[in-house]
Design a protein around this motif. Structure first.
Motif, PDB file in Angstrom:
ATOM      1  N   PRO A  97       0.822  -1.214   0.000  1.00 36.64           N
ATOM      2  CA  PRO A  97       0.000   0.000   0.000  1.00 36.64           C
ATOM      3  C   PRO A  97       0.857   1.266   0.000  1.00 36.64           C
ATOM      4  CG  PRO A  97      -0.830  -1.574   1.598  1.00 36.64           C
ATOM      5  CD  PRO A  97       0.506  -2.095   1.127  1.00 36.64           C
ATOM      6  N   ARG A  98       2.072   1.165   0.499  1.00 40.50           N
ATOM      7  CA  ARG A  98       2.953   2.333   0.550  1.00 40.50           C
ATOM      8  C   ARG A  98       3.223   2.895  -0.835  1.00 40.50           C
ATOM      9  NH1 ARG A  98       8.264   1.019   3.816  1.00 40.50           N
ATOM     10  NH2 ARG A  98       8.049  -1.015   2.822  1.00 40.50           N
ATOM     11  N   LEU A  99       3.193   2.021  -1.852  1.00 48.81           N
ATOM     12  CA  LEU A  99       3.502   2.466  -3.207  1.00 48.81           C
ATOM     13  C   LEU A  99       2.444   3.411  -3.764  1.00 48.81           C
ATOM     14  CD1 LEU A  99       4.839  -0.825  -4.833  1.00 48.81           C
ATOM     15  CD2 LEU A  99       6.113   0.983  -3.648  1.00 48.81           C
ATOM     16  N   ASN A 100       1.266   3.432  -3.147  1.00 44.67           N
ATOM     17  CA  ASN A 100       0.199   4.322  -3.614  1.00 44.67           C
ATOM     18  C   ASN A 100       0.588   5.788  -3.469  1.00 44.67           C
ATOM     19  OD1 ASN A 100      -1.407   2.099  -4.175  1.00 44.67           O
ATOM     20  ND2 ASN A 100      -2.401   2.133  -2.164  1.00 44.67           N
ATOM     21  N   ALA A 101       1.568   6.057  -2.610  1.00 47.00           N
ATOM     22  CA  ALA A 101       1.998   7.441  -2.395  1.00 47.00           C
ATOM     23  C   ALA A 101       2.874   7.961  -3.530  1.00 47.00           C
ATOM     24  CB  ALA A 101       2.758   7.560  -1.069  1.00 47.00           C
ATOM     25  N   LEU A 102       3.305   7.067  -4.413  1.00 44.32           N
ATOM     26  CA  LEU A 102       4.231   7.461  -5.476  1.00 44.32           C
ATOM     27  C   LEU A 102       3.495   7.920  -6.724  1.00 44.32           C
ATOM     28  CD1 LEU A 102       6.861   4.572  -5.307  1.00 44.32           C
ATOM     29  CD2 LEU A 102       6.861   6.736  -4.056  1.00 44.32           C
ATOM     30  N   THR A 103       4.076   8.898  -7.412  1.00 42.92           N
ATOM     31  CA  THR A 103       3.572   9.308  -8.719  1.00 42.92           C
ATOM     32  C   THR A 103       4.008   8.285  -9.757  1.00 42.92           C
ATOM     33  OG1 THR A 103       5.553  10.571  -9.285  1.00 42.92           O
ATOM     34  CG2 THR A 103       3.834  11.723  -8.029  1.00 42.92           C
ATOM     35  N   GLU A 104       3.473   8.377 -10.953  1.00 42.55           N
ATOM     36  CA  GLU A 104       3.864   7.452 -12.017  1.00 42.55           C
ATOM     37  C   GLU A 104       5.353   7.579 -12.330  1.00 42.55           C
ATOM     38  OE1 GLU A 104       2.301   4.944 -13.567  1.00 42.55           O
ATOM     39  OE2 GLU A 104       0.801   5.295 -12.014  1.00 42.55           O
ATOM     40  N   ARG A 105       5.855   8.808 -12.363  1.00 41.99           N
ATOM     41  CA  ARG A 105       7.274   9.020 -12.618  1.00 41.99           C
ATOM     42  C   ARG A 105       8.118   8.393 -11.520  1.00 41.99           C
ATOM     43  NH1 ARG A 105      10.511   9.567 -16.673  1.00 41.99           N
ATOM     44  NH2 ARG A 105       9.801  11.580 -17.468  1.00 41.99           N
ATOM     45  N   GLU A 106       7.675   8.553 -10.272  1.00 40.01           N
ATOM     46  CA  GLU A 106       8.431   7.983  -9.155  1.00 40.01           C
ATOM     47  C   GLU A 106       8.425   6.457  -9.209  1.00 40.01           C
ATOM     48  OE1 GLU A 106       7.816  11.656  -5.963  1.00 40.01           O
ATOM     49  OE2 GLU A 106       6.430   9.954  -5.977  1.00 40.01           O
ATOM     50  N   ARG A 107       7.333   5.873  -9.633  1.00 43.36           N
ATOM     51  CA  ARG A 107       7.290   4.419  -9.797  1.00 43.36           C
ATOM     52  C   ARG A 107       8.283   3.972 -10.867  1.00 43.36           C
ATOM     53  NH1 ARG A 107       2.705   1.222  -8.343  1.00 43.36           N
ATOM     54  NH2 ARG A 107       1.320   2.298  -6.899  1.00 43.36           N
ATOM     55  N   GLU A 108       8.351   4.749 -11.928  1.00 39.53           N
ATOM     56  CA  GLU A 108       9.279   4.441 -13.010  1.00 39.53           C
ATOM     57  C   GLU A 108      10.718   4.516 -12.513  1.00 39.53           C
ATOM     58  OE1 GLU A 108       9.681   5.637 -17.743  1.00 39.53           O
ATOM     59  OE2 GLU A 108       8.764   7.046 -16.332  1.00 39.53           O
ATOM     60  N   VAL A 109      11.017   5.565 -11.767  1.00 39.79           N
ATOM     61  CA  VAL A 109      12.364   5.733 -11.216  1.00 39.79           C
ATOM     62  C   VAL A 109      12.685   4.597 -10.246  1.00 39.79           C
ATOM     63  CG1 VAL A 109      13.812   7.166  -9.727  1.00 39.79           C
ATOM     64  CG2 VAL A 109      12.435   8.224 -11.537  1.00 39.79           C
ATOM     65  N   MET A 110      11.732   4.254  -9.390  1.00 40.54           N
ATOM     66  CA  MET A 110      11.967   3.179  -8.424  1.00 40.54           C
ATOM     67  C   MET A 110      12.234   1.853  -9.124  1.00 40.54           C
ATOM     68  SD  MET A 110       9.593   1.964  -5.239  1.00 40.54           S
ATOM     69  CE  MET A 110       9.956   0.443  -4.351  1.00 40.54           C
ATOM     70  N   GLY A 111      11.531   1.603 -10.206  1.00 39.55           N
ATOM     71  CA  GLY A 111      11.773   0.391 -10.971  1.00 39.55           C
ATOM     72  C   GLY A 111      13.189   0.325 -11.500  1.00 39.55           C
ATOM     73  N   LEU A 112      13.713   1.466 -11.942  1.00 44.47           N
ATOM     74  CA  LEU A 112      15.077   1.511 -12.460  1.00 44.47           C
ATOM     75  C   LEU A 112      16.098   1.375 -11.338  1.00 44.47           C
ATOM     76  CD1 LEU A 112      14.612   4.304 -15.150  1.00 44.47           C
ATOM     77  CD2 LEU A 112      14.864   1.839 -15.523  1.00 44.47           C
ATOM     78  N   VAL A 113      15.782   1.934 -10.174  1.00 47.25           N
ATOM     79  CA  VAL A 113      16.641   1.710  -9.007  1.00 47.25           C
ATOM     80  C   VAL A 113      16.676   0.215  -8.690  1.00 47.25           C
ATOM     81  CG1 VAL A 113      16.882   2.075  -6.506  1.00 47.25           C
ATOM     82  CG2 VAL A 113      16.291   3.997  -7.992  1.00 47.25           C
ATOM     83  N   GLY A 114      15.514  -0.424  -8.759  1.00 47.46           N
ATOM     84  CA  GLY A 114      15.436  -1.850  -8.502  1.00 47.46           C
ATOM     85  C   GLY A 114      16.238  -2.676  -9.476  1.00 47.46           C
ATOM     86  N   ALA A 115      16.391  -2.175 -10.690  1.00 39.68           N
ATOM     87  CA  ALA A 115      17.190  -2.876 -11.694  1.00 39.68           C
ATOM     88  C   ALA A 115      18.679  -2.624 -11.525  1.00 39.68           C
ATOM     89  CB  ALA A 115      16.753  -2.442 -13.093  1.00 39.68           C
TER      90      ALA A 115
END
Length: 221
Positions: A150-168
């Motif tokens: 549920p914490r991910l709901n606080a992120l914008t679409e851009r932030e989700r994209e950035v987080m995915g790249l951090v994860g990679a």
């Protein structure tokens, strides 16, 4: 000056690392521990910037010591780097989940050791090397089907994209290049994501990205 504590039950290993680190003008070894209990005590006593932590030690092991250090608000500025060998990969993933900022293999080259200490001391995490990404991917893949946090709901679409790249495993500069952003903007996005999600550093973002199902092993945007 970067202050370092060495935690390893092998005297020769500690002596070798101390020799490498002490030759640098910007690094000081402020203590040595032969087990996890001593490592935790030294973390409280010395407040080092970095603890180089062996994962297998008698008594309190490196995993428990890492968990205790990273969970203590008084030690918020202390970063833990796990020292390991390739036959202990399960422990590596557990240590990252416990709050470690990354890991180094014990036979790492001196320059890689020094680079790793400096990277972690400035608040980044040792997640960029391909071997780290491979290990995290492997053990994330072994886990049961992830559930979205549920914490991910606080992120914008851009932030989700950035987080995915951090994860990679991409660095701020690599994220900036991929998304056509300035490095400063990329860094700001990562900082905001960590603040919103309440995570300690980039290593914790990697773990959350996998465990929440945001990305899967081998994923690349």
């Amino acid at each position: 000056m970067i202050r370092v504590v060495l935690a390893d039950d092998q005297t020769l290993v500690r002596a070798g690392f101390r020799s490498i680190l002490s030759d640098e003008g910007d690094i000081e070894v402020v203590g040595e521990a032969a087990d996890g209990e001593q490592a935790v005590a030294l973390a409280h006593e010395q407040r080092p910037d970095v603890v180089l932590m062996d994962i297998r030690m008698p008594g309190t092991d490196g995993l428990e010591a890492t968990r205790r250090i990273t969970a203590d608000p008084r030690l918020a500025g202390v970063r833990v780097v796990i020292l390991t060998t390739f036959d202990m990969d399960d422990y590596v993933y557990g240590a990252l989940r416990a709050g470690a900022s990354g890991f180094l293999v014990k036979d790492t080259e001196p320059m890689e050791l020094l680079h790793g200490v400096r990277v972690v001391a400035r608040g980044d995490a040792l997640i960029a090397p391909a071997v780290t990404r491979r290990l995290i991917s492997e053990f994330a893949n072994r886990r049961s089907r992830p559930e979205s946090s549920p914490r991910l709901n606080a992120l914008t679409e851009r932030e989700r994209e950035v987080m995915g790249l951090v994860g990679a495993g991409l660095s701020n500069d690599e994220i900036a290049a991929r998304l056509v952003l300035s490095p400063a903007t990329s860094k700001t996005h990562v900082s905001r994501i960590m603040t919103k999600l309440g995570v300690r550093d980039r290593a914790q973002l990697v773990i959350l990205a996998y465990e929440s199902g945001m990305i899967t092993p081998g994923w690349m945007a």
